[in-house]
Design an enzyme around this catalytic site. Structure first.
Site, short mmCIF file in Angstrom:
data_model
loop_
_atom_site.label_atom_id
_atom_site.label_comp_id
_atom_site.label_asym_id
_atom_site.label_seq_id
_atom_site.Cartn_x
_atom_site.Cartn_y
_atom_site.Cartn_z
N SER A 154 1.21 -1.45 0.02
CA SER A 154 -0.05 -0.18 -0.12
C SER A 154 0.72 1.20 -0.05
O SER A 154 1.82 1.55 -0.86
CB SER A 154 -0.94 0.06 1.33
OG SER A 154 -1.86 0.66 1.38
N ASP A 232 -9.90 -5.49 -4.13
CA ASP A 232 -9.35 -4.65 -3.12
C ASP A 232 -9.99 -3.38 -3.32
O ASP A 232 -10.66 -2.18 -4.12
CB ASP A 232 -7.90 -3.83 -3.74
CG ASP A 232 -7.01 -3.05 -2.51
OD1 ASP A 232 -8.03 -2.00 -1.88
OD2 ASP A 232 -6.13 -3.17 -2.23
N HIS A 266 -7.45 -5.61 0.21
CA HIS A 266 -6.31 -5.20 0.70
C HIS A 266 -5.21 -4.99 1.51
O HIS A 266 -4.07 -5.03 2.69
CB HIS A 266 -6.62 -3.47 0.63
CG HIS A 266 -5.50 -2.51 1.04
ND1 HIS A 266 -4.57 -1.72 -0.47
CD2 HIS A 266 -5.04 -1.61 2.03
CE1 HIS A 266 -4.11 -1.33 -0.05
NE2 HIS A 266 -3.79 -1.05 1.29
#
Length: 288
Positions: A154, A232, A266
């Site tokens: 991320s 995600d 995620h």
């Protein structure tokens, strides 16, 4: 040069190696920082290559170490894992903890230019101070820091891509899970870059992987692997893997693999599902 003062604060044996957590006073960030190293069993008998992992928003050095399940394959391949924290902590800067996506736990791996955030220099910390500390301190004696790669998740995936692309001769390979691939066009990136770097958008591009790929002209091109989950929730608005893939094609970089993993989100459930792929990707290059 004086040996840096580093204290070990925790140790846990795992798969024949050891997770060791350290703290030290950072000159770049002006505060006490922590980082964790997983030393594989091979480190007991000689120097091993290193793989830096950069974590995402709200994380510290422990999230990856405790949740990703990376140590089993790192032990098998003889690679050390190095996980730094994600921002300065405890400085008491006004507003540093008001939101989860800016300030504490959200350093974005930039060198801030705005005076209020002068201590937010995670790019310098990751690329200069931490490697120098590892070279100078006894804890780095079993680490071959000249054989290094970088990956992250991320915000940390963004960081890994930027760190690797800006230092292509220092990192043999680069990979990322769910990276913020085009932060100058993503809400998280715009907020962070405006706060840390000000309104000069030319400065923003120096920390945008898609822009760096688009303008890349170096002779050394580290291989890049990117995995993102199709489920995600941040995919379209924040992550933009298509921008990274398009930039690679536009520049002719060539050595970039961008994969979409069906149904994954995620979380660290996603990371742990593909962590062996990433460890092997890096280890293949690091152990040649």
């Amino acid at each position: 040069m004086a040996t840096p003062e580093v204290s070990e604060v925790a140790v846990n044996k795992q798969f024949g190696g050891f997770n060791r957590r350290y703290k030290h006073k950072s000159s770049s960030l002006g505060c006490e920082m922590t980082f964790t190293i997983y030393y594989p069993p091979a480190a007991a008998g000689g120097k091993v290559p290193v793989l830096y992992f950069l974590s995402g928003l709200t994380c510290n050095d422990e999230n990856f170490i405790t949740k990703a399940g990376a140590q089993r394959q790192a032990a098998a391949r003889g690679v050390a894992l190095i996980a730094p924290d994600t921002s300065p902590r405890g400085l008491g800067v006004e507003g540093e903890s008001e939101s989860w996506d800016f300030g504490v736990g959200a350093g974005f791996y930039v060198n801030a230019t705005q005076p209020k955030w002068k201590n937010w220099r995670m790019y310098e910390y990751v690329t200069e101070e931490l490697p120098a500390l590892l070279r100078a301190a006894p804890l780095g004696s079993s680490l071959d820091l000249d054989r290094a790669s970088v990956f992250g998740h991320s915000m940390g995936g963004h960081g890994a891509l930027v760190v690797g692309l800006r230092n292509p001769t220092r990192f043999r390979t680069i990979s990322a899970f769910s990276p913020i691939s085009n932060p100058i066009n993503a809400p998280w990136g715009v907020k962070a870059f405006t706060g840390y770097l000000g309104e000069d958008k030319a400065a923003w591009k120096e920390y945008d992987a898609s822009e760096l790929l688009r303008g890349f002209n170096g002779d050394v091109k580290p291989a890049i692997l990117v995995d993102t989950g199709s489920a995600d929730k941040f995919l379209t608005e924040q992550l933009k893997p298509d921008s990274l893939e398009a930039a690679a094609k536009e520049s002719g970089y060539g050595n970039v693999t961008v994969r979409m993993q069906d149904g994954y989100d995620h979380s660290y459930f996603f990371i742990s599902s593909f962590i062996d792929d990433h460890i092997n990707f890096h280890a293949d290059a690091l152990t040649k």
